[in-house]
Design a protein around this motif. Structure first.
Motif, PDB file in Angstrom:
ATOM      1  N   SER A  67       0.836  -1.201   0.000  1.00 24.39           N
ATOM      2  CA  SER A  67       0.000   0.000   0.000  1.00 24.39           C
ATOM      3  C   SER A  67       0.873   1.254   0.000  1.00 24.39           C
ATOM      4  CB  SER A  67      -0.931   0.010   1.215  1.00 24.39           C
ATOM      5  OG  SER A  67      -0.203   0.142   2.427  1.00 24.39           O
ATOM      6  N   GLN A  68       2.018   1.217   0.713  1.00 25.04           N
ATOM      7  CA  GLN A  68       2.944   2.341   0.691  1.00 25.04           C
ATOM      8  C   GLN A  68       3.572   2.495  -0.705  1.00 25.04           C
ATOM      9  OE1 GLN A  68       1.742   3.693   3.430  1.00 25.04           O
ATOM     10  NE2 GLN A  68       3.757   4.348   4.121  1.00 25.04           N
ATOM     11  N   TYR A  69       3.865   1.378  -1.315  1.00 25.06           N
ATOM     12  CA  TYR A  69       4.398   1.382  -2.688  1.00 25.06           C
ATOM     13  C   TYR A  69       3.393   2.020  -3.644  1.00 25.06           C
ATOM     14  CZ  TYR A  69       5.986  -0.853  -7.108  1.00 25.06           C
ATOM     15  OH  TYR A  69       6.397  -1.102  -8.389  1.00 25.06           O
ATOM     16  N   ARG A  70       2.126   1.619  -3.514  1.00 24.71           N
ATOM     17  CA  ARG A  70       1.081   2.172  -4.377  1.00 24.71           C
ATOM     18  C   ARG A  70       0.929   3.680  -4.165  1.00 24.71           C
ATOM     19  NH1 ARG A  70      -3.870   2.814  -2.854  1.00 24.71           N
ATOM     20  NH2 ARG A  70      -3.759   1.188  -1.256  1.00 24.71           N
ATOM     21  N   LYS A  71       0.980   4.126  -2.898  1.00 21.06           N
ATOM     22  CA  LYS A  71       0.874   5.558  -2.612  1.00 21.06           C
ATOM     23  C   LYS A  71       2.074   6.324  -3.176  1.00 21.06           C
ATOM     24  CE  LYS A  71      -1.869   4.925   1.596  1.00 21.06           C
ATOM     25  NZ  LYS A  71      -1.881   5.010   3.081  1.00 21.06           N
ATOM     26  N   GLY A  72       3.249   5.688  -3.149  1.00 24.10           N
ATOM     27  CA  GLY A  72       4.426   6.316  -3.735  1.00 24.10           C
ATOM     28  C   GLY A  72       4.280   6.501  -5.238  1.00 24.10           C
ATOM     29  N   VAL A  73       3.703   5.486  -5.907  1.00 18.96           N
ATOM     30  CA  VAL A  73       3.471   5.579  -7.351  1.00 18.96           C
ATOM     31  C   VAL A  73       2.434   6.657  -7.647  1.00 18.96           C
ATOM     32  CG1 VAL A  73       2.641   4.336  -9.380  1.00 18.96           C
ATOM     33  CG2 VAL A  73       4.138   3.183  -7.741  1.00 18.96           C
ATOM     34  N   GLU A  74       1.384   6.727  -6.816  1.00 14.44           N
ATOM     35  CA  GLU A  74       0.371   7.771  -6.999  1.00 14.44           C
ATOM     36  C   GLU A  74       0.988   9.161  -6.836  1.00 14.44           C
ATOM     37  OE1 GLU A  74      -2.525   6.720  -4.104  1.00 14.44           O
ATOM     38  OE2 GLU A  74      -3.385   5.072  -5.291  1.00 14.44           O
ATOM     39  N   ALA A  75       1.880   9.320  -5.843  1.00 14.14           N
ATOM     40  CA  ALA A  75       2.561  10.603  -5.647  1.00 14.14           C
ATOM     41  C   ALA A  75       3.457  10.930  -6.840  1.00 14.14           C
ATOM     42  CB  ALA A  75       3.380  10.572  -4.357  1.00 14.14           C
ATOM     43  N   TYR A  76       4.100   9.902  -7.390  1.00 13.82           N
ATOM     44  CA  TYR A  76       4.931  10.077  -8.584  1.00 13.82           C
ATOM     45  C   TYR A  76       4.079  10.585  -9.749  1.00 13.82           C
ATOM     46  CZ  TYR A  76       7.497   8.601 -12.795  1.00 13.82           C
ATOM     47  OH  TYR A  76       8.106   8.566 -14.022  1.00 13.82           O
ATOM     48  N   ASN A  77       2.917   9.983  -9.941  1.00  8.04           N
ATOM     49  CA  ASN A  77       2.037  10.396 -11.038  1.00  8.04           C
ATOM     50  C   ASN A  77       1.505  11.815 -10.841  1.00  8.04           C
ATOM     51  OD1 ASN A  77       2.310   7.925 -12.376  1.00  8.04           O
ATOM     52  ND2 ASN A  77       0.615   7.000 -11.248  1.00  8.04           N
ATOM     53  N   GLU A  78       1.367  12.226  -9.566  1.00  9.07           N
ATOM     54  CA  GLU A  78       0.900  13.585  -9.258  1.00  9.07           C
ATOM     55  C   GLU A  78       2.057  14.584  -9.159  1.00  9.07           C
ATOM     56  OE1 GLU A  78      -2.232  14.581  -9.053  1.00  9.07           O
ATOM     57  OE2 GLU A  78      -2.984  12.557  -9.477  1.00  9.07           O
ATOM     58  N   ARG A  79       3.280  14.082  -9.408  1.00  6.64           N
ATOM     59  CA  ARG A  79       4.489  14.917  -9.361  1.00  6.64           C
ATOM     60  C   ARG A  79       4.725  15.496  -7.968  1.00  6.64           C
ATOM     61  NH1 ARG A  79       6.027  15.874 -14.631  1.00  6.64           N
ATOM     62  NH2 ARG A  79       7.295  17.697 -14.066  1.00  6.64           N
ATOM     63  N   GLU A  80       4.296  14.768  -6.948  1.00  7.55           N
ATOM     64  CA  GLU A  80       4.568  15.141  -5.555  1.00  7.55           C
ATOM     65  C   GLU A  80       5.843  14.413  -5.134  1.00  7.55           C
ATOM     66  OE1 GLU A  80       3.008  17.276  -3.726  1.00  7.55           O
ATOM     67  OE2 GLU A  80       1.234  17.670  -4.956  1.00  7.55           O
ATOM     68  N   TRP A  81       6.997  14.975  -5.481  1.00  4.64           N
ATOM     69  CA  TRP A  81       8.267  14.256  -5.365  1.00  4.64           C
ATOM     70  C   TRP A  81       8.632  13.927  -3.919  1.00  4.64           C
ATOM     71  CZ3 TRP A  81       7.980  12.901  -9.934  1.00  4.64           C
ATOM     72  CH2 TRP A  81       7.781  13.768 -10.995  1.00  4.64           C
TER      73      TRP A  81
END
Length: 469
Positions: A67-81
């Motif tokens: 779930s943390q991995y998925r949230k990291g990918v979502e942040a990547y897609n939103e450009r929230e580095w």
């Protein structure tokens, strides 16, 4: 293991035409069984059937690290580095902690042995401890990695996202270390390899191996060393071995070679190419002929089993972490045409299976080459009369390895390796040729083929029983 009962749950929801439960069960099963070709194809069809956007339905029983991995990918897609780095740090830390906890639970119950057994069989007990511990720990490396969000292996996929997020934050040193660590887990990613070179040439920073990745690799390699040499590999003799190719003898027995050749000789389809007569016989064709009752189930089962053994051998030799799938398989026979034998050169010109050779010596992955092929292998079934040698070359086409075909000899190599076959000037050669891929969408569903073989065998047994009655 691996929540496989969700396969049954998915079928139940499908019967009730409940799209959310249907997709949820399929996503859950595939999350824990990322190499299952049948469920992957089923899930693709479900999304088309219900016109649901991917990501709208989440799997159940999702571990915290995923779930943390998925949230990291979502942040990547939103450009929230910053959030991307934070969540992926948490995902990597918790995944490695779960792996180490799993490894620690792999203990042999030596204390349950009687005193006499402990004394009488101390050596065999010690061997059993090493073997069972090694086998148990392999489950940790196989079960805990779930379905990644890229084509890289699970842990490497996290690093793949994180190195870009570090770079976008301006943390070049962390980006360089993360990119370099990725290459130690998975070398076949041109983008990340280019990034590693970029950090060195443009910023003067040479990445180093992260401690968490170094500890993971150390444990992985030490646990791999605990595994015994399996029975089916003890008769093999190495012909050669490099980091991108190997050759062995004795992969299959003379009896198995003859069984496949006998089955092959029942095929009547012919095609002529260049200086040889060539006959091809795909694995799926063999299954279809079995279902028609034209060939025996035991030899088709042998065909499939040898493919599985070759795949496993390739995975073990190259220590592949990322799931490997069968792309295409066929039995092939070649015989020289009288009066057209070449004295020199190559019947199959030097080439690579997944790229096209360029003037500068590089190999470009462009159409019409089969770019999805990652690994190739060939198992010879006999010793032909004259010629037919398999050669591997370097990028300048200089021959580095030559293998004379014989029953059971196997050559496996990265599909980007240059190779060729010398002309067959006499006799007839038989071989099993295989190509493998890391792309599940390109894969042959071996489980489905096995079920078809089992069904055909059961029908044949019922027919025999009725006739006898």
């Amino acid at each position: 293991r691996k929540n496989q009962y969700y396969d049954i749950i998915q079928h139940c929801w499908h019967t009730f035409r409940n799209y959310s439960g249907n997709i949820e069960a399929a996503e859950t099963f595939l999350l824990h069984n990322p190499s299952h070709v049948g469920m992957y194809n089923r899930l693709v069809d479900l999304y088309k059937m219900y016109t649901v956007d991917k990501g709208r339905v989440l799997p159940r029983k999702e571990p915290f690290y995923h779930s943390q991995y998925r949230k990291g990918v979502e942040a990547y897609n939103e450009r929230e580095w910053g959030q991307c780095v934070y969540y992926l740090d948490s995902a990597i830390e918790n995944f490695l902690r779960s792996t180490n906890l799993c490894r620690a639970q792999c203990t042999y119950q030596y204390d349950k042995l009687s005193t006499e057994d402990k004394v009488a069989s101390f050596v065999s007990a010690a061997e059993e401890i090493v073997k069972t511990t090694g086998q148990c720990r392999q489950y940790c490396y196989e079960d805990l990695p779930l379905r990644p969000f890229t084509n890289s292996p699970y842990l490497a996929s996290m690093l793949e996202y994180q190195q870009f997020c570090h770079y976008s934050l301006g943390s070049i040193e962390n980006a360089a270390d993360t990119a370099y660590s990725y290459t130690q887990l998975h070398k076949r990613n041109d983008v990340v390899n280019d990034n590693v070179r970029l950090f060195t040439s443009q910023f003067g920073i040479t990445g180093t191996l992260r401690k968490d990745v170094a500890d993971f690799l150390k444990n992985y390699n030490s646990d791999k060393a605990l595994l015994p040499i399996s029975e089916d590999k003890r008769d093999e003799d190495s012909i050669f071995e490099t980091d991108r190719s190997f050759g062995v003898e004795g992969m299959i027995s003379d009896k198995d070679c003859q069984s496949l050749i006998s089955m092959f000789n029942e095929l009547q389809e012919l095609s002529v190419e260049d200086d040889e007569t060539s006959k091809g016989f795909e694995l799926t064709q063999a299954v279809k002929l079995l279902e028609k009752g034209e060939i025996d189930a035991s030899v088709v089962q042998l065909y499939l089993d040898i493919v599985k053994v070759a795949k496993q051998h390739l995975e073990n030799k190259f220590m592949l972490i990322k799931p490997l799938y069968v792309d295409y398989v066929h039995l092939i026979s070649r015989s020289a045409l009288v009066g057209m034998q070449q004295e020199s050169g190559y019947l199959h010109l030097i080439h690579a299976d997944n790229c096209s050779e360029q003037r500068d010596g590089s190999c470009s992955k462009n159409s019409p080459t089969f770019t999805k092929k990652d690994w190739s292998a060939i198992i010879n079934l006999n010793s032909p009369g004259i010629g037919g040698e398999f050669v591997i070359t370097d990028d300048s086409f200089k021959v580095t390895q030559t293998v004379t075909p014989s029953c059971g000899s196997m050559v496996a190599f990265s599909s980007g390796v240059f190779h060729g076959v010398k002309p067959l000037r006499d006799g007839e050669s038989f071989a099993l040729e295989m190509w493998f891929t890391h792309e599940i969408a390109q894969a042959e569903d071996l489980d489905w083929l096995q079920r078809r073989i089992d069904t055909a065998r059961d029908k044949s047994s019922d027919t025999v029983s009725k006739d006898e009655f």
